[in-house]
Structure formats: structure tokens, C-alpha cells
Motif scaffolding. Structure first.
Motif, mmCIF file in Angstrom:
data_model
loop_
_atom_site.group_PDB
_atom_site.id
_atom_site.type_symbol
_atom_site.label_atom_id
_atom_site.label_comp_id
_atom_site.label_asym_id
_atom_site.label_seq_id
_atom_site.Cartn_x
_atom_site.Cartn_y
_atom_site.Cartn_z
ATOM 1 N N UNK A 111 -26.621 7.970 -55.981
ATOM 2 C CA UNK A 111 -27.469 8.426 -54.885
ATOM 3 C C UNK A 111 -28.868 7.826 -54.984
ATOM 4 N N UNK A 112 -29.384 7.711 -56.207
ATOM 5 C CA UNK A 112 -30.711 7.145 -56.409
ATOM 6 C C UNK A 112 -30.746 5.680 -55.986
ATOM 7 N N UNK A 113 -29.752 4.883 -56.409
ATOM 8 C CA UNK A 113 -29.717 3.466 -56.048
ATOM 9 C C UNK A 113 -29.534 3.306 -54.543
ATOM 10 N N UNK A 114 -28.705 4.142 -53.935
ATOM 11 C CA UNK A 114 -28.511 4.079 -52.486
ATOM 12 C C UNK A 114 -29.821 4.338 -51.744
ATOM 13 N N UNK A 115 -30.614 5.262 -52.225
ATOM 14 C CA UNK A 115 -31.903 5.548 -51.593
ATOM 15 C C UNK A 115 -32.792 4.325 -51.596
ATOM 16 N N UNK A 116 -32.816 3.605 -52.715
ATOM 17 C CA UNK A 116 -33.624 2.387 -52.787
ATOM 18 C C UNK A 116 -33.121 1.330 -51.809
ATOM 19 N N UNK A 117 -31.801 1.145 -51.756
ATOM 20 C CA UNK A 117 -31.238 0.112 -50.887
ATOM 21 C C UNK A 117 -31.391 0.463 -49.411
ATOM 22 N N UNK A 118 -31.194 1.704 -49.063
ATOM 23 C CA UNK A 118 -31.254 2.114 -47.662
ATOM 24 C C UNK A 118 -32.675 2.153 -47.112
ATOM 25 N N UNK A 119 -33.668 2.061 -47.977
ATOM 26 C CA UNK A 119 -35.053 2.073 -47.510
ATOM 27 C C UNK A 119 -35.407 0.800 -46.753
ATOM 28 N N UNK A 120 -34.618 -0.238 -46.909
ATOM 29 C CA UNK A 120 -34.868 -1.511 -46.213
ATOM 30 C C UNK A 120 -33.958 -1.593 -44.994
ATOM 31 N N UNK A 121 -34.438 -1.090 -43.850
ATOM 32 C CA UNK A 121 -33.627 -1.020 -42.634
ATOM 33 C C UNK A 121 -33.243 -2.403 -42.120
ATOM 34 N N UNK A 122 -34.203 -3.305 -42.043
ATOM 35 C CA UNK A 122 -33.915 -4.654 -41.541
ATOM 36 C C UNK A 122 -32.935 -5.365 -42.467
ATOM 37 N N UNK A 123 -33.087 -5.149 -43.774
ATOM 38 C CA UNK A 123 -32.193 -5.774 -44.742
ATOM 39 C C UNK A 123 -30.757 -5.338 -44.515
ATOM 40 N N UNK A 124 -30.576 -4.084 -44.189
ATOM 41 C CA UNK A 124 -29.212 -3.582 -43.973
ATOM 42 C C UNK A 124 -28.585 -4.224 -42.740
ATOM 43 N N UNK A 125 -29.385 -4.464 -41.700
ATOM 44 C CA UNK A 125 -28.859 -5.107 -40.503
ATOM 45 C C UNK A 125 -28.419 -6.540 -40.802
ATOM 46 N N UNK A 126 -29.249 -7.251 -41.574
ATOM 47 C CA UNK A 126 -28.918 -8.639 -41.904
ATOM 48 C C UNK A 126 -27.714 -8.689 -42.839
ATOM 49 N N UNK A 127 -27.634 -7.734 -43.757
ATOM 50 C CA UNK A 127 -26.496 -7.676 -44.667
ATOM 51 C C UNK A 127 -25.203 -7.448 -43.891
ATOM 52 N N UNK A 128 -25.244 -6.584 -42.901
ATOM 53 C CA UNK A 128 -24.073 -6.336 -42.050
ATOM 54 C C UNK A 128 -23.676 -7.616 -41.319
ATOM 55 N N UNK A 129 -24.659 -8.341 -40.814
ATOM 56 C CA UNK A 129 -24.359 -9.578 -40.083
ATOM 57 C C UNK A 129 -23.741 -10.625 -41.006
ATOM 58 N N UNK A 130 -24.243 -10.667 -42.248
ATOM 59 C CA UNK A 130 -23.751 -11.660 -43.195
ATOM 60 C C UNK A 130 -22.269 -11.466 -43.510
ATOM 61 N N UNK A 131 -21.869 -10.244 -43.857
ATOM 62 C CA UNK A 131 -20.498 -10.024 -44.326
ATOM 63 C C UNK A 131 -19.515 -9.639 -43.228
#
Length: 339
Positions: free
Chosen positions: A160-180
């Protein structure tokens, strides 16, 4: 954040659309295995896989991609591959830094291992499926679904702690979705097109018989070896006449260095029943034919070899004995007279 910066380097690479030539679902995935020893020492191994065939590896420290096959570049340009190298290098830095930070925040403890697998799978007739999965110490830890990082059920507070760090970057998540979920399927179809001749090649298997460790008194472990075949699907069975003999067991498929496969098929039988058995091999490279190896012929060959070798051994021994006897008679021992 470094993780956001690395994802902003993503470039969308065009691909072909010849996946219908392949009749089974295929996948491409990137795998990175990272061993964290302390805050300043870690070891990373990176590779790319088309199904069960490794197509790429890279040196994580520099991000240099190594192409293991002439067609591993797919239809990407050199410039696009340079951008991808930069992406992988920054990914290795940014993503792993999050785990180092989790240690400093007392969520994780050195030493530990993290395994990441991200890629896509083509299901023909259906939409492609992207995936990103992370394991911690060999157990499910995180996954990326619906543009968000989710902790695994058994991940606990650490996940849960690591997910909180990763999910804090909203734009990053959009680009990651586009990549894979978008770029990866296009990359995969281009890779399939470039490697079509190699991936669809037909290589005939070689087969031979042997015995394994004895399973008990009066019993034999018959082994049918099949090697050097491609593609992977194959049918191998011990038969008695036209009937499949019950109890046949198969080993796991093992890869050969040239991309072909190796398989063993075992049968535990009474020694007196082995003579009527045969190993049958069917493979697409054989067409309507099949390879048939008869155990009785294999056993007879052993008897023939034994019948040839044993007389030679006996004759050699007899010749040695006669020579020794002749030497004794030619030069008999004599006693020296005493002075």
C-alpha cells in the motif's frame, strides 16, 4: 519525480498488423529482476521475451539494448530504439529509487528482491491486453490496472505504501497505460512480422531410446528422447501396437540454444513387457508421417553389440595368455651355480 520524467520519454512506435498469421495468443514482456543489498549496492538483470523466446537483453547501468536475433528490432528505427534505451535507463533509476525510499521510510528492509514484468498479450479476435506486475521476495506485490497501481491482497502495508508513491504521479500513470496498453501491442505485431520466417519455421525432431534408473526389481524405465524440433507443440507416446500404453509421463520442455526444444517421455514397465512397446512421435514438420522407435529393436541392437564385443574380449584375453605362455617357454628361468 524521476519516475514521472522517465515516463515522459515514451515514444509511440508504429507497428504492422500481421498477427493473424499466428493462430495462438502471443505475448511480449519486459522482465527486470533487481536485488537490493544496501542503499548503495544493487544488481539488475533485464530482458525481453516473445512468448518463451528471449529476444532482448540490456545492461541496466547504461540502458544499452542487446538484440539477440537479427529481427529483434522489429520495424523500429534506430532513433526510436535510442529513445527506448533512454527510457529503460531512466526507468531502472526512477522505479527502483522508490524502493530505496521505502527502506529509508522503514517500510522495507535490506536485503530483498523485486521482480517486474510488463508487457502485452494479443488475443486474436479480441482486444489486446496490457499488464504490469511487480513481485517482492517472489510473492505478488503490485499490479497496474485501470490506470492505477493496486496492492496485491497479500502485499500488506508495504504494498500500500509503494502504491501511494506510484499513484501520486497522475500524468505518469496515463503515459504508463499508453505504453503497455497501446504501444506494446503495435510493437508486438511489428516484431511478429519481422520474425515471421524464423518463428514459423519447421524443424524436424530427432528421437532415440534409452533406459533410466531402475524403478525396482524386474522393471525398466524406458525413456524416449525427442530433440531439435520447432514449433513447440508435439505428440509423443509409448504405444503397444496401435494402443497408447498407460502410465506414460512427460518431462518439462527444455529449450536448446538454437531455439528448438527437447523433451523426454518416460514409461515404467515390467521388463518382460518392454519388448512389444514402441515410441511414436508426431510433429507438424513431419506432415502425415511419424517417427516410430521399437524398443525390441533397440534392445536387439544392444545384444548385437554385446555379441560382437564379447568374442573380441575373449580372443584378446586368449592371445595374451598364449603369448605369455610362449615367452615363458622361450626364456625359461635358470639357476646360477653357487661358487
Amino acid at each position: 519525480m524521476l519516475f514521472l520524467q522517465l515516463l515522459l520519454l515514451v515514444v509511440l512506435l508504429p507497428g504492422g498488423d500481421n498477427k493473424d498469421d499466428f493462430q495462438e495468443p502471443v505475448s511480449f514482456q519486459l522482465i527486470q529482476i533487481s536485488s537490493f543489498y544496501n542503499h548503495s549496492l544493487e544488481e539488475n538483470l533485464g530482458s525481453g521475451w516473445l512468448g518463451e523466446l528471449q529476444t532482448h537483453r540490456w545492461v541496466s547501468n547504461s540502458g544499452t539494448i542487446i538484440f539477440l536475433w537479427p529481427w529483434s528490432k522489429g520495424n523500429f528505427s534506430n532513433e526510436e530504439w535510442m529513445d527506448l534505451e533512454d527510457l529503460l535507463h531512466m526507468f531502472s533509476i526512477g522505479f527502483l529509487q522508490i524502493f530505496h525510499n521505502s527502506v529509508s521510510q522503514r517500510q522495507l528492509e535490506y536485503p530483498f528482491k523485486v521482480q517486474l514484468a510488463g508487457g502485452c498479450e494479443l488475443h486474436f479476435g479480441e482486444a489486446s491486453v496490457g499488464f504490469i506486475r511487480v513481485a517482492y521476495q517472489g510473492s505478488d506485490f503490485l499490479s497496474f490496472q485501470n490506470r492505477a497501481w493496486l496492492p496485491s491482497p497479500n502485499g500488506g502495508s508495504r504494498a500500500q505504501h509503494v502504491c501511494t508513491l506510484l499513484n501520486s504521479a497522475t500524468v505518469a500513470r496515463e503515459i504508463l497505460h499508453k505504453l503497455f496498453f497501446e504501444t506494446c501491442p503495435r510493437f508486438l505485431t511489428g516484431l511478429l512480422d519481422a520474425g515471421k520466417a524464423y518463428l514459423q519455421r519447421q524443424v524436424r525432431p530427432e528421437a532415440w531410446l534409452s533406459t533410466g534408473p531402475s524403478p525396482g526389481p524386474g522393471r525398466l524405465m524406458l525413456v524416449c528422447h525427442v530433440s531439435g524440433f520447432h514449433p513447440k507443440p508435439i505428440w509423443v507416446m509409448w504405444m503397444q501396437g496401435e494402443q497408447e500404453y498407460p502410465g506414460t509421463q512427460r518431462s518439462d520442455f527444455l529449450p536448446n540454444a538454437d531455439g528448438t526444444w527437447y523433451l523426454q517421455v518416460f514409461l515404467d514397465v515390467e521388463a518382460i513387457e518392454a519388448a512389444g512397446l514402441s515410441c511414436h512421435v508426431r510433429h507438424s514438420s513431419l506432415g502425415d508421417q511419424e517417427i516410430i522407435l521399437f524398443w525390441e529393436r533397440h534392445n536387439s541392437m544392444g545384444l548385437i553389440i554385446l555379441a560382437v564385443i564379447m568374442p573380441l574380449v575373449l580372443l584378446t584375453g586368449l592371445a595374451f595368455w598364449l603369448r605369455k605362455r610362449w615367452t615363458y617357454r622361450e626364456f625359461p628361468s635358470t639357476s646360477l651355480p653357487l661358487e
